[in-house]
Design a protein around this motif. Sequence first.
Motif, PDB file in Angstrom:
ATOM      1  N   GLY A 255     -30.025  13.476 -71.659  1.00  0.00           N
ATOM      2  CA  GLY A 255     -31.286  13.304 -72.381  1.00  0.00           C
ATOM      3  C   GLY A 255     -31.510  11.920 -72.943  1.00  0.00           C
ATOM      4  N   LYS A 256     -31.279  10.887 -72.148  1.00  0.00           N
ATOM      5  CA  LYS A 256     -31.464   9.517 -72.597  1.00  0.00           C
ATOM      6  C   LYS A 256     -32.405   8.772 -71.655  1.00  0.00           C
ATOM      7  CE  LYS A 256     -28.443  10.224 -75.848  1.00  0.00           C
ATOM      8  NZ  LYS A 256     -28.860  10.357 -77.264  1.00  0.00           N
ATOM      9  N   ILE A 257     -33.360   8.049 -72.237  1.00  0.00           N
ATOM     10  CA  ILE A 257     -34.318   7.259 -71.472  1.00  0.00           C
ATOM     11  C   ILE A 257     -34.342   5.851 -72.032  1.00  0.00           C
ATOM     12  CG2 ILE A 257     -36.762   6.927 -70.891  1.00  0.00           C
ATOM     13  CD1 ILE A 257     -37.082   9.983 -71.085  1.00  0.00           C
ATOM     14  N   GLY A 258     -34.270   4.865 -71.154  1.00  0.00           N
ATOM     15  CA  GLY A 258     -34.388   3.469 -71.557  1.00  0.00           C
ATOM     16  C   GLY A 258     -35.544   2.812 -70.823  1.00  0.00           C
ATOM     17  N   VAL A 259     -36.361   2.076 -71.551  1.00  0.00           N
ATOM     18  CA  VAL A 259     -37.497   1.355 -70.967  1.00  0.00           C
ATOM     19  C   VAL A 259     -37.394  -0.101 -71.388  1.00  0.00           C
ATOM     20  CG1 VAL A 259     -40.012   1.104 -70.916  1.00  0.00           C
ATOM     21  CG2 VAL A 259     -38.986   3.395 -70.954  1.00  0.00           C
TER      22      VAL A 259
ATOM     23  N   VAL B 154     -35.367   8.121 -76.657  1.00  0.00           N
ATOM     24  CA  VAL B 154     -36.036   7.060 -75.920  1.00  0.00           C
ATOM     25  C   VAL B 154     -35.783   5.736 -76.632  1.00  0.00           C
ATOM     26  CG1 VAL B 154     -38.229   6.245 -74.959  1.00  0.00           C
ATOM     27  CG2 VAL B 154     -37.828   8.709 -75.256  1.00  0.00           C
ATOM     28  N   THR B 155     -35.362   4.732 -75.892  1.00  0.00           N
ATOM     29  CA  THR B 155     -35.101   3.415 -76.463  1.00  0.00           C
ATOM     30  C   THR B 155     -35.875   2.365 -75.689  1.00  0.00           C
ATOM     31  OG1 THR B 155     -32.872   4.077 -77.143  1.00  0.00           O
ATOM     32  CG2 THR B 155     -33.323   1.714 -77.042  1.00  0.00           C
ATOM     33  N   LEU B 156     -36.549   1.490 -76.416  1.00  0.00           N
ATOM     34  CA  LEU B 156     -37.241   0.355 -75.814  1.00  0.00           C
ATOM     35  C   LEU B 156     -36.329  -0.862 -75.944  1.00  0.00           C
ATOM     36  CD1 LEU B 156     -39.839  -0.849 -74.543  1.00  0.00           C
ATOM     37  CD2 LEU B 156     -40.638  -1.284 -76.881  1.00  0.00           C
ATOM     38  N   PHE B 157     -35.909  -1.405 -74.819  1.00  0.00           N
ATOM     39  CA  PHE B 157     -35.018  -2.559 -74.806  1.00  0.00           C
ATOM     40  C   PHE B 157     -35.812  -3.856 -74.665  1.00  0.00           C
ATOM     41  CE2 PHE B 157     -32.237   0.883 -73.355  1.00  0.00           C
ATOM     42  CZ  PHE B 157     -31.143   0.699 -74.199  1.00  0.00           C
ATOM     43  N   ARG B 158     -35.340  -4.900 -75.319  1.00  0.00           N
ATOM     44  CA  ARG B 158     -35.986  -6.206 -75.226  1.00  0.00           C
ATOM     45  C   ARG B 158     -35.470  -6.912 -73.980  1.00  0.00           C
ATOM     46  NH1 ARG B 158     -34.528  -8.155 -79.789  1.00  0.00           N
ATOM     47  NH2 ARG B 158     -33.173  -9.873 -79.148  1.00  0.00           N
ATOM     48  N   ASP B 159     -36.214  -6.759 -72.913  1.00  0.00           N
ATOM     49  CA  ASP B 159     -35.815  -7.302 -71.618  1.00  0.00           C
ATOM     50  C   ASP B 159     -37.085  -7.534 -70.805  1.00  0.00           C
ATOM     51  OD1 ASP B 159     -34.980  -7.458 -68.814  1.00  0.00           O
ATOM     52  OD2 ASP B 159     -33.017  -6.775 -69.497  1.00  0.00           O
ATOM     53  N   ASP B 160     -37.220  -8.718 -70.215  1.00  0.00           N
ATOM     54  CA  ASP B 160     -38.454  -9.072 -69.508  1.00  0.00           C
ATOM     55  C   ASP B 160     -38.579  -8.410 -68.142  1.00  0.00           C
ATOM     56  OD1 ASP B 160     -39.366 -10.679 -71.561  1.00  0.00           O
ATOM     57  OD2 ASP B 160     -38.461 -12.514 -70.751  1.00  0.00           O
ATOM     58  N   SER B 161     -37.510  -7.823 -67.627  1.00  0.00           N
ATOM     59  CA  SER B 161     -37.598  -7.204 -66.305  1.00  0.00           C
ATOM     60  C   SER B 161     -38.381  -5.897 -66.389  1.00  0.00           C
ATOM     61  CB  SER B 161     -36.200  -6.944 -65.739  1.00  0.00           C
ATOM     62  OG  SER B 161     -35.482  -6.042 -66.551  1.00  0.00           O
ATOM     63  N   ALA B 162     -39.149  -5.627 -65.345  1.00  0.00           N
ATOM     64  CA  ALA B 162     -39.965  -4.408 -65.294  1.00  0.00           C
ATOM     65  C   ALA B 162     -39.097  -3.265 -64.793  1.00  0.00           C
ATOM     66  CB  ALA B 162     -41.179  -4.614 -64.389  1.00  0.00           C
ATOM     67  N   ASN B 163     -38.378  -2.648 -65.712  1.00  0.00           N
ATOM     68  CA  ASN B 163     -37.398  -1.652 -65.300  1.00  0.00           C
ATOM     69  C   ASN B 163     -37.298  -0.539 -66.335  1.00  0.00           C
ATOM     70  OD1 ASN B 163     -35.482  -0.486 -63.647  1.00  0.00           O
ATOM     71  ND2 ASN B 163     -34.206  -2.327 -63.514  1.00  0.00           N
ATOM     72  N   ALA B 164     -36.697   0.554 -65.928  1.00  0.00           N
ATOM     73  CA  ALA B 164     -36.459   1.699 -66.809  1.00  0.00           C
ATOM     74  C   ALA B 164     -35.349   2.524 -66.185  1.00  0.00           C
ATOM     75  CB  ALA B 164     -37.725   2.541 -66.958  1.00  0.00           C
ATOM     76  N   PHE B 165     -34.780   3.440 -66.965  1.00  0.00           N
ATOM     77  CA  PHE B 165     -33.772   4.336 -66.434  1.00  0.00           C
ATOM     78  C   PHE B 165     -33.775   5.618 -67.263  1.00  0.00           C
ATOM     79  CE2 PHE B 165     -31.485   1.898 -69.673  1.00  0.00           C
ATOM     80  CZ  PHE B 165     -30.812   2.881 -70.375  1.00  0.00           C
ATOM     81  N   ALA B 166     -33.220   6.668 -66.701  1.00  0.00           N
ATOM     82  CA  ALA B 166     -32.968   7.910 -67.434  1.00  0.00           C
ATOM     83  C   ALA B 166     -31.579   8.379 -67.057  1.00  0.00           C
ATOM     84  CB  ALA B 166     -34.009   8.974 -67.084  1.00  0.00           C
ATOM     85  N   LEU B 167     -30.886   8.988 -68.028  1.00  0.00           N
ATOM     86  CA  LEU B 167     -29.504   9.400 -67.825  1.00  0.00           C
ATOM     87  C   LEU B 167     -29.318  10.871 -68.161  1.00  0.00           C
ATOM     88  CD1 LEU B 167     -27.648   6.366 -69.440  1.00  0.00           C
ATOM     89  CD2 LEU B 167     -27.626   6.981 -67.015  1.00  0.00           C
ATOM     90  N   PRO B 168     -28.386  11.534 -67.479  1.00  0.00           N
ATOM     91  CA  PRO B 168     -28.024  12.890 -67.897  1.00  0.00           C
ATOM     92  C   PRO B 168     -27.609  12.887 -69.359  1.00  0.00           C
ATOM     93  CG  PRO B 168     -26.961  12.313 -65.814  1.00  0.00           C
ATOM     94  CD  PRO B 168     -27.566  11.055 -66.349  1.00  0.00           C
TER      95      PRO B 168
END
Length: 263
Positions: free
Chosen positions: A98-102, A82-96
């Motif tokens: 086993g990766k999650i970005g918020v 799981v990675t928390l990205f520095r980005d002001d947009s209210a978004n997230a993603f998950a990838l095949p």
Amino acid sequence: MLKRLFFLLPLAVLAACTTSPLGRSQLQLFSDTDLSQMGLAAYDDIRKKQPTDANPAANAYVRCVADAITAVLPGNGQSWQVTLFRDDSANAFALPGGKIGVNSGLLKVATNQDQLATVVGHEVAHVLARHSGERLSNQAVVDTGLQAAQAISGSMSPAKQQLMGLLGVGAQVGVLLPFSRTQESEADLLGLDLMARAGFDPRQSVALWQNMERASGGGPPAFLSTHPSPGGRIEALQNRLPQALELYQQARAQGRKPACRAP
């Protein structure tokens, strides 16, 4: 290789029809291994280009929610990063793979752990339902060459941008290839079940999408631009709430009681 795939593609299409977790027919030309490799490569590329948020409390909070969701996935044996990205947009993603970005901006809209779990559950549901593989497969039939599948390495070419978008992370690389409304609706319902099984209150899903709509300032935010209409999505969630609440109560009775503290 591509010539061989071109001739075999009609047979592969006939043999590659599968069923989604909600019983919908899908075309899946790519194996889980193929999808994982592409997902991992895409994630590494994003990490190189997108700044991360180093706030320890915020990272712990996001990991707490994501870990609770992934712990109840069917056949769970995969570790998720799981990675928390520095980005002001209210978004997230998950990838095949086993990766999650918020994005950090999501924490301003998802105001509690249950609302954040709504979004994380939704994104993980896309992976669970193999929506990326379905989109790649449909595109492969159009291209009749699977060129995009070989474009993940190297510089950010148009083909690579297309592949990143098909995997579900187009917003990070300047190209947005959204999931279809059918896939989004499916991820809503699967995500609702996932968050409930993890012990998060599914009733908060309605509040989350209302927050998203308000945060857009009257227009659809990027996260909702191709999703079902707010009214339609909330109605669908409310219709599924009785089933989700049963799952939630069972989870709580089994000791699944997440206590993820927002920063």
